[in-house]
Every structure is written in C-alpha cells, then in structure tokens.
Design an enzyme around this catalytic site. Structure first.
Site, mmCIF file in Angstrom:
data_model
loop_
_atom_site.group_PDB
_atom_site.id
_atom_site.type_symbol
_atom_site.label_atom_id
_atom_site.label_comp_id
_atom_site.label_asym_id
_atom_site.label_seq_id
_atom_site.Cartn_x
_atom_site.Cartn_y
_atom_site.Cartn_z
ATOM 1 N N CYS A 1 36.290 7.501 9.488
ATOM 2 C CA CYS A 1 37.163 6.805 8.188
ATOM 3 C C CYS A 1 38.961 7.745 8.232
ATOM 4 O O CYS A 1 39.648 6.942 8.372
ATOM 5 C CB CYS A 1 36.871 7.199 6.986
ATOM 6 S SG CYS A 1 35.989 8.719 6.913
HETATM 7 N N1 LIG Z 1 30.740 6.150 4.589
HETATM 8 C C1 LIG Z 1 32.322 5.951 4.600
HETATM 9 O O1 LIG Z 1 33.015 5.959 4.797
HETATM 10 C C2 LIG Z 1 31.976 5.938 6.508
HETATM 11 C C3 LIG Z 1 30.598 5.664 7.280
HETATM 12 N N2 LIG Z 1 30.638 5.654 8.267
HETATM 13 C C4 LIG Z 1 29.476 5.102 9.074
HETATM 14 O O2 LIG Z 1 29.174 4.368 8.787
HETATM 15 C C5 LIG Z 1 27.527 4.543 9.208
HETATM 16 C C6 LIG Z 1 27.283 4.451 7.976
HETATM 17 O O3 LIG Z 1 27.643 4.736 7.042
HETATM 18 P P1 LIG Z 1 27.175 4.739 5.262
HETATM 19 O O4 LIG Z 1 26.956 3.676 5.308
HETATM 20 O O5 LIG Z 1 27.926 6.193 4.291
HETATM 21 O O6 LIG Z 1 25.833 5.222 5.217
HETATM 22 P P2 LIG Z 1 24.534 5.305 4.234
HETATM 23 O O7 LIG Z 1 23.535 7.215 4.562
HETATM 24 O O8 LIG Z 1 25.050 4.778 3.190
HETATM 25 O O9 LIG Z 1 23.631 4.364 4.924
HETATM 26 C C7 LIG Z 1 22.816 4.521 5.834
HETATM 27 C C8 LIG Z 1 21.478 3.174 6.130
HETATM 28 O O10 LIG Z 1 21.289 3.261 7.067
HETATM 29 C C9 LIG Z 1 19.650 2.803 6.789
HETATM 30 N N3 LIG Z 1 18.512 3.414 7.902
HETATM 31 C C10 LIG Z 1 18.292 4.925 8.287
HETATM 32 N N4 LIG Z 1 18.079 5.087 8.983
HETATM 33 C C11 LIG Z 1 17.909 3.721 9.587
HETATM 34 C C12 LIG Z 1 17.229 2.859 11.105
HETATM 35 N N5 LIG Z 1 16.484 3.854 11.914
HETATM 36 N N6 LIG Z 1 17.533 1.756 11.077
HETATM 37 C C13 LIG Z 1 17.953 1.030 10.324
HETATM 38 N N7 LIG Z 1 18.331 1.947 9.361
HETATM 39 C C14 LIG Z 1 18.391 2.918 9.173
HETATM 40 C C15 LIG Z 1 19.535 3.585 5.804
HETATM 41 O O11 LIG Z 1 18.253 2.940 4.718
HETATM 42 P P3 LIG Z 1 17.049 3.823 5.130
HETATM 43 O O12 LIG Z 1 17.445 4.958 4.773
HETATM 44 O O13 LIG Z 1 16.841 3.445 3.643
HETATM 45 O O14 LIG Z 1 16.377 3.061 5.710
HETATM 46 C C16 LIG Z 1 21.074 3.092 5.148
HETATM 47 O O15 LIG Z 1 20.649 1.344 4.911
HETATM 48 C C17 LIG Z 1 27.357 5.585 9.709
HETATM 49 O O16 LIG Z 1 27.462 5.438 11.253
HETATM 50 C C18 LIG Z 1 28.657 6.392 8.577
HETATM 51 O O17 LIG Z 1 28.701 7.479 9.733
HETATM 52 C C19 LIG Z 1 32.197 5.173 8.890
HETATM 53 C C20 LIG Z 1 33.275 5.407 8.449
HETATM 54 C C21 LIG Z 1 33.582 5.205 6.926
HETATM 55 C C1 LIG Z 2 33.386 13.328 2.194
HETATM 56 C C2 LIG Z 2 32.727 12.799 3.723
HETATM 57 O O1 LIG Z 2 31.576 13.344 4.040
HETATM 58 N N1 LIG Z 2 33.001 11.704 4.691
HETATM 59 C C3 LIG Z 2 32.358 11.862 6.303
HETATM 60 C C4 LIG Z 2 32.963 11.789 6.860
HETATM 61 C C5 LIG Z 2 32.642 9.589 7.285
HETATM 62 C C6 LIG Z 2 33.260 8.906 8.363
HETATM 63 O O2 LIG Z 2 34.186 8.342 8.540
HETATM 64 O O3 LIG Z 2 32.687 9.291 9.571
HETATM 65 P P1 LIG Z 2 31.915 8.997 10.500
HETATM 66 O O4 LIG Z 2 31.125 7.389 10.874
HETATM 67 O O5 LIG Z 2 32.655 9.710 11.798
HETATM 68 O O6 LIG Z 2 30.493 9.902 10.321
HETATM 69 C C7 LIG Z 2 32.365 13.067 6.376
HETATM 70 O O7 LIG Z 2 32.988 13.961 6.736
HETATM 71 O O8 LIG Z 2 31.484 14.134 7.567
#
Ligand SMILES: NC(=O)C1=CN([C@@H]2O[C@H](COP(=O)(O)OP(=O)(O)OC[C@H]3O[C@@H](n4cnc5c(N)ncnc54)[C@H](OP(=O)(O)O)[C@@H]3O)[C@@H](O)[C@H]2O)C=CC1
Ligand SMILES: CC(=O)N[C@@H](CCC(=O)OP(=O)(O)O)C(=O)O
Length: 347
Positions: free
Chosen positions: A161
């Site tokens: 992000c």
């Molecule tokens: N949040 C953000 O702003 C951003 C996030 N990202 C990246 O995107 C990805 C997702 O982020 P985010 O949505 O915030 O994460 P969350 O922690 O909100 O969600 C993670 C999801 O993965 C599931 N999960 C965990 N383990 C497994 C597995 N072994 N198999 C299948 N599903 C699984 C969890 O459900 P459960 O544990 O119940 O199985 C949950 O649905 C991460 O890699 C993050 O770094 C990238 C950019 C921005």
């Molecule tokens: C507020 C906050 O905790 N933000 C996350 C960034 C999430 C994200 O974009 O990143 P990745 O997919 O690289 O994990 C962090 O700093 O780890």
C-alpha cells in the site's frame, strides 16, 4: 450474458479486509464469475457466509467461506481461470506456485513475489524464498507503469500500500530525469489501521492507536520502494487513528534548471490517460477523505526553490491493494482498466 463470456474467479483470504473488498468487486465485474471464497483449513470463520462477517455484503455476496488445505487439490480448481491471493506473505509464497501449476492466473496481494533479490526475504520477511523461478517471472503490478508486463505474466505481484502511494508520486520525476543524482527522496506516510489486517493485535487495539511512527528504519516497504524506483529512499510509516487511507508527504531535490512547468509536464505525460491517478488543481491538496472508499490515488505538489514536496493519497485497501488487483485483472484480460471500480463512489 452467456456464462462462457465470464472468467471463473476465486478469492483466497476472503474473510480479510482486502479479500472482502475483492469479493464485492469481483461480484460486480461483468466478465468475472465469483466461484469460491477461501480461508485457512482451521479458520474460525469456515463455512460462514461472508456476509455474516461483512454486513454490507448481505444480499450482494452471501457465498460461504470454504476451508482450503495447505496442499491444494488440482482437480478442485481445474475450471478456475484466475485466483486472487489476499493472504499473508508466507501463505501466498506457498500457495501461488500450486495455483500457477494448475494453470491459473494469479494476482497476489502479498509481498511474496515483489522483489527479486536473494537476501530480501530472509531479511525483511523472515523466511527463505523457495520459488526463485516464479520470482523471476512475476511482474510487479504497479498498474500505470507495468501494463505490458501485466498483460503477459501469469503471476502478478501487487505492490504494498505504501509503495503504491510513494511510487505513483516519484516515478514521473525519476522517469523524466528531474531528480538530482544524489537525491534520496524522504517519504513520511500515515496509514489507517486497516493496513494491519483484520486480526486483533495490541498495536491496532482501539485504545492503543493514536498517531505514531513505527517500523522506523526497518520497514520492508523501504527496500520495495527503492528497488522499484531505482534509487535509495528514506521511508517512515506512521499509524493514524482512522480506519482506511494513506497520506504520503514526500520531499525531493530537483536539478537546478528544473522549472514548475517541467514538473507539471512530467506528471501530465505520465498520467494524462490514466483514469485512476488524479492530478489535482493547484492549491487543492490530496486528502484521505477524498480517496477513502475509492480506487484513486490523488497527487499534487509544491515547488519551493529546487525542493519539491509531493502529496499522495489513496485508500490502502483499494488503490493500495484490491482495486489495483482488479485494475491488473482488467489490463491482463484486455478490459477497460476501471471496469468494476469506478461509478460507485459514495460521499
Ligand atoms: N490491509 C492492507 O491495507 C493491505 C494488505 N496487503 C497485503 O494483502 C494481504 C492480505 O491483507 P489483509 O486483507 O489486510 O489481511 P487480513 O489479515 O485481513 O486477512 C487475511 C486472510 O487470509 C486468511 N488466511 C490466513 N491463512 C490462510 C491460509 N493458510 N489459507 C487461506 N487463507 C488464509 C485469513 O482467514 P483465516 O485466518 O480465518 O483463515 C483472512 O481471510 C497481505 O499479504 C497484506 O500484506 C497489501 C496492501 C494493503
Ligand atoms: C498500518 C499497517 O500496519 N500497515 C501495514 C502495511 C500493509 C501493506 O500494504 O503491506 P504489505 O502487503 O507489504 O504487508 C504494515 O505497515 O505492515
């Protein structure tokens, strides 16, 4: 519409914040059929309808969250065209090659395939990377800058992000050769709490969150931004007490003969035909309020002598994650890049 006109799509990690956004976006995509939502094998949310977790999806997406084994059964996914992995880095690292081997197109929202450098993953992610072949082939899905690669690659590694906000601001200047040779851009960025994902933790606890820097000097997005910009940067993330959005304030030094007209021209030529990057009018500054719940990144800048300050705002869950993933899906399959993304902006 004939079903054959639609691509069969699944979302892994669908109960998370970015996964739930993807579910809504895929559901409203005219050329995508949402075929399954997956969580981990022992998820506490297994078999619940996603709309039980996200009330706004009630009546829109009510599919159940299906447990997914760590080793997938290729037969189950034989008819699936595209997979969105909205999973943690280590989970994507293990799952992406399995789906790729099934012939699926993979859009990975994690950091597992973003940087092709040998020592990067042990140092910044705490695990050894075992899929150097896919690291070589993965294309970094910074959509405005990688359209050709995104069209061709089977594995798209969506940017983090903060890197999306930062690189969208810096790349036009770097590309136009406006930065001094020894300029090290200084990026100070603040994110809403959803950036940390849905799982409870002390740092994202309501009573703990205020406004503070974190990951100072060690955040994994510093090398990600440097690698994809092609120069060192100083990056300091901050956590703010709001749910979603990122505002980055970025300082750079310009070569002595560079004028404001050159800067304006650099941004215009990079983004004039890119509808998800909005260049704001003079004096209107990017704000989280204007980008939250939208797929846009907003940019503006101020020249002070040879010093330029750039402001960049986006929704971390949308342009910083799921909307950019859909944008790449659209580019890959030849649809208009904004399909299923714009036209739904609430005020
Ligand atoms: N949040 C953000 O702003 C951003 C996030 N990202 C990246 O995107 C990805 C997702 O982020 P985010 O949505 O915030 O994460 P969350 O922690 O909100 O969600 C993670 C999801 O993965 C599931 N999960 C965990 N383990 C497994 C597995 N072994 N198999 C299948 N599903 C699984 C969890 O459900 P459960 O544990 O119940 O199985 C949950 O649905 C991460 O890699 C993050 O770094 C990238 C950019 C921005
Ligand atoms: C507020 C906050 O905790 N933000 C996350 C960034 C999430 C994200 O974009 O990143 P990745 O997919 O690289 O994990 C962090 O700093 O780890």
């Amino acid at each position: 519409m004939n079903e054959k006109d639609q691509l069969n799509v699944i979302i892994v990690g669908a109960s998370g914040y970015t996964g739930a956004e993807l579910a809504a976006q895929v559901e409203r995509h005219p050329y995508a059929k949402l075929c399954g939502l997956y969580v981990s094998e022992n998820s506490q949310d297994a078999h619940k309808p996603i709309s039980q977790l996200y009330g706004q999806l009630r009546g829109v997406v009510d599919l159940p969250l299906t447990p997914l084994a760590a080793t997938i059964d290729p037969q189950t996914f034989a008819d699936i065209d595209a997979v969105f992995l909205a999973t943690a880095h280590s989970v994507s690292h293990d799952l992406a090659p399995q789906f790729l081997a099934c012939g699926c197109q993979v859009f990975d929202l994690s950091g597992a395939f973003r940087v092709n450098q040998a020592d990067f993953y042990p140092k910044f992610y705490g695990f050894e990377h075992h899929h150097a072949d896919w690291l070589d082939k993965a294309v970094y899905g910074l959509a405005e800058w990688q359209a050709e690669g995104v069209r061709d690659a089977q594995l798209i590694a969506l940017p983090g992000c903060y890197p999306t906000a930062s690189l969208s601001a810096l790349k036009p200047l770097q590309h136009a050769g406006l930065l001094t040779d020894n300029c090290t851009p200084v990026i100070d960025a603040t994110s809403g709490v959803s950036g940390a994902g849905r799982k409870a933790s002390l740092t994202s606890n309501f009573c703990e969150v205020s406004l503070n820097p974190y990951g100072v000097g060690v955040h994994r997005h510093q090398p990600e931004i440097s690698y994809h910009l092609g120069r060192e940067v100083i990056f300091t993330p901050h956590l703010g007490s709001f749910p979603r959005g990122i505002l980055a304030t970025i300082h750079v030094d310009l070569k002595t003969d560079v004028t404001l007209a050159d800067v304006n021209q650099a941004y215009q030529s990079a983004y004039a035909d890119k509808p998800l990057v909005r260049l704001l009018e003079p004096g209107i500054w990017p704000a989280i309020k204007a980008v939250a719940n939208t797929p846009f990144v907003d940019l503006n800048w101020s020249l002070q002598g040879h010093h330029l300050i750039i402001f960049s705002a986006e929704d971390n869950l949308l342009k910083g994650a799921s909307a950019q993933a859909i944008q790449c899906f659209n580019i890959h399959y030849g649809y208009p890049s904004t399909l299923a993304l714009t036209g739904d902006v609430a005020c």
